[in-house]
Write a protein that holds these residues in place. Structure first.
Motif, PDB file in Angstrom:
ATOM      1  N   MET A 178      -4.085   8.341  -5.825  1.00  0.00           N
ATOM      2  CA  MET A 178      -3.700   9.104  -7.008  1.00  0.00           C
ATOM      3  C   MET A 178      -4.117   8.358  -8.277  1.00  0.00           C
ATOM      4  O   MET A 178      -3.705   7.227  -8.513  1.00  0.00           O
ATOM      5  CB  MET A 178      -2.175   9.323  -7.041  1.00  0.00           C
ATOM      6  N   ALA A 185      -3.379   8.879 -11.872  1.00  0.00           N
ATOM      7  CA  ALA A 185      -2.524   9.714 -12.735  1.00  0.00           C
ATOM      8  C   ALA A 185      -2.729   9.319 -14.199  1.00  0.00           C
ATOM      9  O   ALA A 185      -3.622   9.846 -14.862  1.00  0.00           O
ATOM     10  CB  ALA A 185      -1.072   9.588 -12.282  1.00  0.00           C
ATOM     11  N   THR A 186      -1.948   8.339 -14.705  1.00  0.00           N
ATOM     12  CA  THR A 186      -2.200   7.870 -16.074  1.00  0.00           C
ATOM     13  C   THR A 186      -3.417   6.953 -16.114  1.00  0.00           C
ATOM     14  O   THR A 186      -3.964   6.692 -17.182  1.00  0.00           O
ATOM     15  CB  THR A 186      -1.003   7.057 -16.608  1.00  0.00           C
ATOM     16  N   GLY A 187      -3.785   6.410 -14.943  1.00  0.00           N
ATOM     17  CA  GLY A 187      -4.888   5.451 -14.891  1.00  0.00           C
ATOM     18  C   GLY A 187      -4.423   4.015 -15.130  1.00  0.00           C
ATOM     19  O   GLY A 187      -5.235   3.091 -15.071  1.00  0.00           O
ATOM     20  N   GLY A 188      -3.127   3.833 -15.357  1.00  0.00           N
ATOM     21  CA  GLY A 188      -2.615   2.484 -15.618  1.00  0.00           C
ATOM     22  C   GLY A 188      -2.828   1.544 -14.435  1.00  0.00           C
ATOM     23  O   GLY A 188      -3.230   0.388 -14.612  1.00  0.00           O
ATOM     24  N   SER A 189      -2.549   2.037 -13.226  1.00  0.00           N
ATOM     25  CA  SER A 189      -2.726   1.192 -12.031  1.00  0.00           C
ATOM     26  C   SER A 189      -4.202   0.846 -11.841  1.00  0.00           C
ATOM     27  O   SER A 189      -4.555  -0.315 -11.578  1.00  0.00           O
ATOM     28  CB  SER A 189      -2.202   1.911 -10.787  1.00  0.00           C
ATOM     29  N   GLU A 217       2.957  -1.190  -8.582  1.00  0.00           N
ATOM     30  CA  GLU A 217       4.017  -0.184  -8.509  1.00  0.00           C
ATOM     31  C   GLU A 217       4.341   0.294  -9.913  1.00  0.00           C
ATOM     32  O   GLU A 217       4.525  -0.524 -10.821  1.00  0.00           O
ATOM     33  CB  GLU A 217       5.253  -0.821  -7.872  1.00  0.00           C
ATOM     34  N   ARG A 218       4.439   1.611 -10.055  1.00  0.00           N
ATOM     35  CA  ARG A 218       4.807   2.167 -11.371  1.00  0.00           C
ATOM     36  C   ARG A 218       6.315   2.097 -11.537  1.00  0.00           C
ATOM     37  O   ARG A 218       7.062   2.401 -10.606  1.00  0.00           O
ATOM     38  CB  ARG A 218       4.380   3.640 -11.462  1.00  0.00           C
ATOM     39  N   ARG A 243       1.302   0.888  -2.191  1.00  0.00           N
ATOM     40  CA  ARG A 243       1.252   1.048  -0.764  1.00  0.00           C
ATOM     41  C   ARG A 243       0.412   2.229  -0.355  1.00  0.00           C
ATOM     42  O   ARG A 243      -0.121   2.264   0.752  1.00  0.00           O
ATOM     43  CB  ARG A 243       2.704   1.151  -0.264  1.00  0.00           C
ATOM     44  N   ALA A 244       0.280   3.247  -1.239  1.00  0.00           N
ATOM     45  CA  ALA A 244      -0.357   4.497  -0.811  1.00  0.00           C
ATOM     46  C   ALA A 244      -1.815   4.311  -0.399  1.00  0.00           C
ATOM     47  O   ALA A 244      -2.315   5.005   0.494  1.00  0.00           O
ATOM     48  CB  ALA A 244      -0.248   5.541  -1.921  1.00  0.00           C
ATOM     49  N   ASP A 266      -7.215   4.094  -3.900  1.00  0.00           N
ATOM     50  CA  ASP A 266      -5.893   4.486  -4.389  1.00  0.00           C
ATOM     51  C   ASP A 266      -5.905   6.012  -4.505  1.00  0.00           C
ATOM     52  O   ASP A 266      -6.705   6.561  -5.260  1.00  0.00           O
ATOM     53  CB  ASP A 266      -5.598   3.844  -5.748  1.00  0.00           C
TER      54      ASP A 266
HETATM   55  C1  PRP Z   1       1.100   5.674  -7.166  1.00  0.00           C
HETATM   56  C2  PRP Z   1      -0.332   5.775  -6.706  1.00  0.00           C
HETATM   57  C3  PRP Z   1      -1.066   4.914  -7.696  1.00  0.00           C
HETATM   58  C4  PRP Z   1      -0.270   5.139  -8.962  1.00  0.00           C
HETATM   59  C5  PRP Z   1      -1.042   6.061  -9.851  1.00  0.00           C
HETATM   60  O1  PRP Z   1       1.671   4.510  -6.712  1.00  0.00           O
HETATM   61  O2  PRP Z   1      -0.533   5.400  -5.385  1.00  0.00           O
HETATM   62  O3  PRP Z   1      -1.101   3.551  -7.339  1.00  0.00           O
HETATM   63  O4  PRP Z   1       0.980   5.710  -8.583  1.00  0.00           O
HETATM   64  O5  PRP Z   1      -0.411   6.245 -11.061  1.00  0.00           O
HETATM   65  P1  PRP Z   1      -1.029   5.763 -12.436  1.00  0.00           P
HETATM   66  O6  PRP Z   1      -2.430   6.223 -12.475  1.00  0.00           O
HETATM   67  O7  PRP Z   1      -0.155   6.472 -13.446  1.00  0.00           O
HETATM   68  O8  PRP Z   1      -0.890   4.273 -12.550  1.00  0.00           O
HETATM   69  P2  PRP Z   1       3.221   4.167  -6.912  1.00  0.00           P
HETATM   70  O9  PRP Z   1       3.415   3.353  -8.141  1.00  0.00           O
HETATM   71  O10 PRP Z   1       4.015   5.421  -6.821  1.00  0.00           O
HETATM   72  O11 PRP Z   1       3.517   3.190  -5.718  1.00  0.00           O
HETATM   73  P3  PRP Z   1       3.481   3.401  -4.133  1.00  0.00           P
HETATM   74  O12 PRP Z   1       2.029   3.509  -3.736  1.00  0.00           O
HETATM   75  O13 PRP Z   1       4.103   2.136  -3.652  1.00  0.00           O
HETATM   76  O14 PRP Z   1       4.269   4.620  -3.757  1.00  0.00           O
END
Ligand code: PRP
Ligand code: URA
Length: 206
Positions: free
Chosen positions: A131, A133-137, A101-102, A77-78, A129
């Motif tokens: 953030m 972070a791990t890059g998985g998303s 969603e993580r 959603r972010a 997107d």
């Molecule tokens: C957050 C963010 C990315 C993801 C990044 O979403 O918006 O999509 O985490 O993390 P990653 O690089 O480790 O995959 P989140 O899963 O918290 O969902 P949201 O946007 O619904 O809050």
């Protein structure tokens, strides 16, 4: 992989306020919009244009018009917090969505929704997107884009962690990433440090 980091005093000021834990969510939204405008301008700098003319009130002027198919894909959603800025600068863009969603315990992303134009082969695709972070998303989204033939993919992330950049480079070696900051790393819950917290929660006051 091309990594482009915003270096601009207005970006730095905006990031300072986004990072501040005391920034309330109504201000956070405006700041997210503002930094997304700057990222969008940077990530679209080399889009193709064609020349033409328009009539000003006084005479003909030579102009350049955007000549590219742009597709914005916010990650729910972010990423929706970046879409308004993108569309304000590129109003002709098509829009698709990935819902990712993580898992709170494992930080592994799962896809719960996707609605993306089927053929992206001739498009400039902008994955929004905030953030990385791990890059998985991002890697999961990249897979979905490759399945649709995307060849020119640009990732816009407000904050990126070195771990996410490495993962993305492995998954999509020719990706271009545009970010306002590369942070120090991840904590044990895979949140970015120093980062700015949970972006979705801060954006939506949840
Ligand atoms: C957050 C963010 C990315 C993801 C990044 O979403 O918006 O999509 O985490 O993390 P990653 O690089 O480790 O995959 P989140 O899963 O918290 O969902 P949201 O946007 O619904 O809050
Ligand atoms: N998602 C967020 O919202 N923040 C982080 O630091 C990592 C993932």
């Amino acid at each position: 992989m091309g990594i482009h980091v915003l270096e601009h005093p207005l970006a730095h000021e905006t990031m300072a306020r986004l990072r501040d834990r005391n920034t309330p969510c109504d201000d956070f939204r405006v700041l997210a919009y503002r930094i997304s405008l700057l990222l969008t301008a940077e990530a679209t700098r080399d889009l193709p244009a064609i020349g033409g003319t328009v009539e000003t009130p006084f005479e003909a002027a030579t102009v350049r018009r955007l000549a590219a198919r742009g597709v914005a894909i916010p990650v729910l959603r972010a990423g929706v917090g970046m879409l308004g800025a993108f569309l304000d600068l590129v109003p002709s863009a098509q829009v698709g969505y990935f819902g990712l969603e993580r898992d709170e315990a494992t930080a592994v992303a799962r896809c719960y929704y996707e609605k993306v134009p089927p053929d992206l082969s001739d498009a400039f695709v902008f994955l929004l997107d905030p953030m990385l972070a791990t890059g998985g998303s991002a890697a999961m989204a990249a897979e979905g884009l490759t399945e649709r033939g995307a060849r020119r993919v640009r990732f816009l992330a407000i904050v990126a962690a070195p771990e996410g950049l490495a993962r993305l480079a492995e998954a999509v070696p020719d990706a271009e990433i545009f970010t306002a900051a590369i942070d120090r790393g991840l904590d044990e819950r895979k949140y970015i440090l120093p980062g700015l917290g949970d972006f979705g929660d801060r954006l939506y006051c949840t």
